[in-house]
Enzyme design. Structure first.
Site, PDB file in Angstrom:
ATOM      1  N   HIS A 183      -2.733  11.172   0.382  1.00 40.53           N
ATOM      2  CA  HIS A 183      -2.201  10.962   1.727  1.00 40.53           C
ATOM      3  C   HIS A 183      -1.583  12.297   2.175  1.00 40.53           C
ATOM      4  O   HIS A 183      -0.381  12.395   2.410  1.00 40.53           O
ATOM      5  CB  HIS A 183      -1.195   9.813   1.728  1.00 40.53           C
ATOM      6  CG  HIS A 183      -0.990   9.160   3.063  1.00 40.53           C
ATOM      7  ND1 HIS A 183      -1.202   7.820   3.291  1.00 40.53           N
ATOM      8  CD2 HIS A 183      -0.589   9.661   4.251  1.00 40.53           C
ATOM      9  CE1 HIS A 183      -0.917   7.526   4.553  1.00 40.53           C
ATOM     10  NE2 HIS A 183      -0.538   8.636   5.166  1.00 40.53           N
ATOM     11  N   TYR A 211      -4.685   2.457  15.504  1.00 38.41           N
ATOM     12  CA  TYR A 211      -3.487   2.615  16.342  1.00 38.41           C
ATOM     13  C   TYR A 211      -3.779   2.586  17.832  1.00 38.41           C
ATOM     14  O   TYR A 211      -2.986   2.084  18.615  1.00 38.41           O
ATOM     15  CB  TYR A 211      -2.762   3.930  15.999  1.00 38.41           C
ATOM     16  CG  TYR A 211      -2.069   3.870  14.664  1.00 38.41           C
ATOM     17  CD1 TYR A 211      -0.817   3.286  14.529  1.00 38.41           C
ATOM     18  CD2 TYR A 211      -2.691   4.354  13.517  1.00 38.41           C
ATOM     19  CE1 TYR A 211      -0.187   3.199  13.303  1.00 38.41           C
ATOM     20  CE2 TYR A 211      -2.058   4.277  12.277  1.00 38.41           C
ATOM     21  CZ  TYR A 211      -0.812   3.698  12.175  1.00 38.41           C
ATOM     22  OH  TYR A 211      -0.182   3.601  10.965  1.00 38.41           O
ATOM     23  N   ARG A 251       0.855  -1.190   0.000  1.00 37.95           N
ATOM     24  CA  ARG A 251       0.000   0.000   0.000  1.00 37.95           C
ATOM     25  C   ARG A 251       0.890   1.238   0.000  1.00 37.95           C
ATOM     26  O   ARG A 251       1.735   1.389   0.876  1.00 37.95           O
ATOM     27  CB  ARG A 251      -0.913  -0.001   1.228  1.00 37.95           C
ATOM     28  CG  ARG A 251      -1.693   1.295   1.359  1.00 37.95           C
ATOM     29  CD  ARG A 251      -2.737   1.278   2.482  1.00 37.95           C
ATOM     30  NE  ARG A 251      -3.389   2.559   2.477  1.00 37.95           N
ATOM     31  CZ  ARG A 251      -3.257   3.494   3.425  1.00 37.95           C
ATOM     32  NH1 ARG A 251      -2.541   3.257   4.502  1.00 37.95           N
ATOM     33  NH2 ARG A 251      -3.847   4.657   3.302  1.00 37.95           N
ATOM     34  N   ASN A 305      -7.569   2.152   9.526  1.00 41.96           N
ATOM     35  CA  ASN A 305      -6.266   2.320  10.185  1.00 41.96           C
ATOM     36  C   ASN A 305      -6.513   2.345  11.678  1.00 41.96           C
ATOM     37  O   ASN A 305      -7.304   3.171  12.163  1.00 41.96           O
ATOM     38  CB  ASN A 305      -5.608   3.643   9.782  1.00 41.96           C
ATOM     39  CG  ASN A 305      -5.187   3.655   8.317  1.00 41.96           C
ATOM     40  OD1 ASN A 305      -5.289   2.645   7.620  1.00 41.96           O
ATOM     41  ND2 ASN A 305      -4.712   4.796   7.853  1.00 41.96           N
ATOM     42  N   GLU A 337      -7.315   8.797   5.812  1.00 44.74           N
ATOM     43  CA  GLU A 337      -7.578   9.489   7.076  1.00 44.74           C
ATOM     44  C   GLU A 337      -8.009  10.947   6.908  1.00 44.74           C
ATOM     45  O   GLU A 337      -7.316  11.866   7.365  1.00 44.74           O
ATOM     46  CB  GLU A 337      -6.346   9.407   7.989  1.00 44.74           C
ATOM     47  CG  GLU A 337      -5.874   7.994   8.258  1.00 44.74           C
ATOM     48  CD  GLU A 337      -4.827   7.914   9.370  1.00 44.74           C
ATOM     49  OE1 GLU A 337      -4.322   8.964   9.806  1.00 44.74           O
ATOM     50  OE2 GLU A 337      -4.536   6.785   9.821  1.00 44.74           O
ATOM     51  N   GLU A 387      -3.604   0.144   7.981  1.00 46.72           N
ATOM     52  CA  GLU A 387      -2.434   0.555   8.777  1.00 46.72           C
ATOM     53  C   GLU A 387      -2.599   0.054  10.200  1.00 46.72           C
ATOM     54  O   GLU A 387      -3.681   0.140  10.778  1.00 46.72           O
ATOM     55  CB  GLU A 387      -2.276   2.083   8.848  1.00 46.72           C
ATOM     56  CG  GLU A 387      -1.782   2.740   7.599  1.00 46.72           C
ATOM     57  CD  GLU A 387      -1.601   4.253   7.753  1.00 46.72           C
ATOM     58  OE1 GLU A 387      -1.291   4.726   8.881  1.00 46.72           O
ATOM     59  OE2 GLU A 387      -1.782   4.948   6.755  1.00 46.72           O
TER      60      GLU A 387
HETATM   61  C1  FCB Z   1      -1.288   7.492  10.346  1.00 49.55           C
HETATM   62  C2  FCB Z   1      -0.862   7.999   8.983  1.00 49.55           C
HETATM   63  C3  FCB Z   1       0.490   7.504   8.555  1.00 49.55           C
HETATM   64  C4  FCB Z   1       1.461   7.442   9.705  1.00 49.55           C
HETATM   65  C5  FCB Z   1       0.874   6.704  10.866  1.00 49.55           C
HETATM   66  C6  FCB Z   1       1.795   6.553  12.035  1.00 49.55           C
HETATM   67  O1  FCB Z   1      -2.177   8.389  10.910  1.00 49.55           O
HETATM   68  O2  FCB Z   1      -1.794   7.634   8.009  1.00 49.55           O
HETATM   69  O3  FCB Z   1       0.935   8.313   7.507  1.00 49.55           O
HETATM   70  O4  FCB Z   1       1.859   8.713  10.026  1.00 49.55           O
HETATM   71  O5  FCB Z   1      -0.290   7.360  11.298  1.00 49.55           O
END
Ligand code: FCB
Length: 440
Positions: free
Chosen positions: A122, A295, A78, A293, A167, A347
């Site tokens: 992006h 985190y 990706r 994505n 995002e 992600e």
């Molecule tokens: C996300 C982004 C990516 C990277 C990660 C850690 O929010 O999409 O570009 O910065 O975080």
């Protein structure tokens, strides 16, 4: 943590990057400046004073990087295209040399049997469009659709998926809400209006790409989280509800239900966006896949200072809570609320302060992080969520936006002085894990 079971043989395994974070070649072969070139060259915006002029020099080293990926045994890559590389002003003339770069990259991937998953945007808006108001200007959405159609025309049969945005929450809230990201505006009303134009641009781009035809699956990538109240106080519960509505439902509802979430609209009050009559019809159309994505979760405390989570599994070098069960919870919640297309986790990963010692980078915390999130993903699959792939963020250490090169997310270490790539232990683990997945 539950043990990892065998994934379906059709599951897609990948790594992810984005153009501005790795390419460099900031002015190479006719590329125009983007808002991140401008922003990162403005003193005080990036913590370590760095910029993306060279980054990982992927613009020149892409064959080596694709070879690295092939060595890991991934199915898919990706990456994003830099709009200003292929259309320097964001409108008007195309830059053939820019398209030629992505053509070469795609050929390299094809030669190694790695599927391309492309993101159109992006965060690196051509500066020329920013000079006309950027995403606050509704016209930008129409320019974006033209760019999307051109990419679909040229590459739509050579790539597996095309995502319109990465995002949009960040573009709106960090770019226009708190000025952490380019273009560096801090204005709540603008942030909300921008989020609407981003959604509109997604819809316009979907229609434009559908009109072109082509085999690529079309969709969008959203950053998402669950929002947990810190305590059971009414204030915390309300805050968590608002957080989920303004961040997750705000982007999901227009796409899947053709409207903004009523609760968020009511809370936004007079900051609510200006919406034209036809907009929701444009935004609310089928997508072939949803990129998620993930985190961390949002931990919502109305107290001052806010309560912190327990950080039972610790935090990453970004200070982000490690909270894999949030991925299961998020996926289940989305699955319940929406009629979802197949999902890719586009992600997931973590920053850690890695360095090379005797040729090795023993980033064991990252291996643990990935395993736990894969287990969380399987928990969601076991409960009926259709997740078809996982992309580790990131292949390479890279330019982490306003953190510059200070935060390392790669499974491959990059020495920025020499551009030497070194596989971290997590890359070796991923390689071995994938070979076991494929052997069975
Ligand atoms: C996300 C982004 C990516 C990277 C990660 C850690 O929010 O999409 O570009 O910065 O975080």
């Amino acid at each position: 943590m539950s043990d990892l079971k065998q994934f379906p043989s059709t599951f897609t395994w990948g790594v992810a990057t984005s153009a501005f974070q790795i390419e460099g070649g900031a002015t190479a072969d006719g590329k125009g400046p983007s808002i991140w070139d401008t922003f990162s060259h403005t003193p005080g915006k990036v913590i370590d004073g760095s910029n993306g002029d060279i980054a990982c020099d992927h613009y020149h080293r892409y064959p080596e990087d694709v070879t690295l990926m092939a060595g890991l045994g991934v199915d898919a890559y990706r990456f994003s295209m830099a709009w200003a590389r292929v259309q320097p002003q964001g409108k008007g003339a195309w830059n053939e040399a820019g398209f030629a770069f992505y053509d070469r990259l795609l050929s390299e991937l094809e030669a190694k049997g790695i599927a391309a998953h492309v993101t159109l945007y992006h965060w690196d808006l051509p500066q020329g469009l920013q000079d006309e108001g950027g995403w606050l200007n509704r016209n930008t959405a129409y320019h974006f659709a033209e760019y999307a159609a051109e990419v679909a025309r040229r590459f739509g049969n050579r790539v597996k998926t095309i995502a319109t945005h990465n995002e949009p929450w960040c573009t709106a809230n960090l770019g226009y809400g708190n000025a952490q990201f380019a273009p560096g505006v801090a204005d709540a009303r603008q942030a909300i209006q921008v989020s609407h134009h981003l959604l509109l641009s997604h819809g316009l781009a979907m229609s434009a790409m559908r009109a072109v035809g082509g085999k690529a699956q079309l969709g969008i990538v959203l950053n998402q989280w669950t929002a947990d109240p810190a305590t059971d106080s009414a204030a915390d519960i309300e805050l968590a509800k608002f957080e989920y509505a303004r961040s997750v439902q705000w982007f999901m509802d227009p796409i899947f239900k053709g409207r903004y979430p009523a609760f968020a609209l009511q809370k936004h009050g007079e900051l609510a966006p200006v919406v034209d009559d036809n907009d929701f019809k444009v935004i609310h159309q089928p997508i072939d896949f949803l990129g998620v994505n993930y985190y961390f979760r949002a931990f919502c405390s109305a107290e001052v200072p806010p309560r912190q989570p327990e950080f039972k599994l610790g935090k990453t070098d970004m200070g982000w809570e490690i909270y894999p069960q949030g991925l299961t919870e998020l996926l289940l919640k989305l699955n319940e609320e929406y009629e979802l297309p197949p999902i890719y986790i586009t992600e997931n990963g973590m920053a850690s302060p890695d360095s090379v010692v005797d040729g090795e980078v023993p980033d064991l915390a990252r291996i643990d992080f990935v395993k736990r999130h894969l287990a969380a993903l399987q928990d969601a699959q076991a409960q009926g969520v259709n997740v078809q792939g996982y992309f580790l963020w990131s292949l390479l250490d890279n330019f982490e936006w306003n953190s510059g090169y200070a935060k390392r997310f790669g499974i491959v270490h990059v020495d920025y002085a020499t551009q030497q790539r070194t596989l971290k232990h997590s890359a070796l683990w991923y390689r071995d894990f994938l070979s076991v997945q494929k052997a069975r």
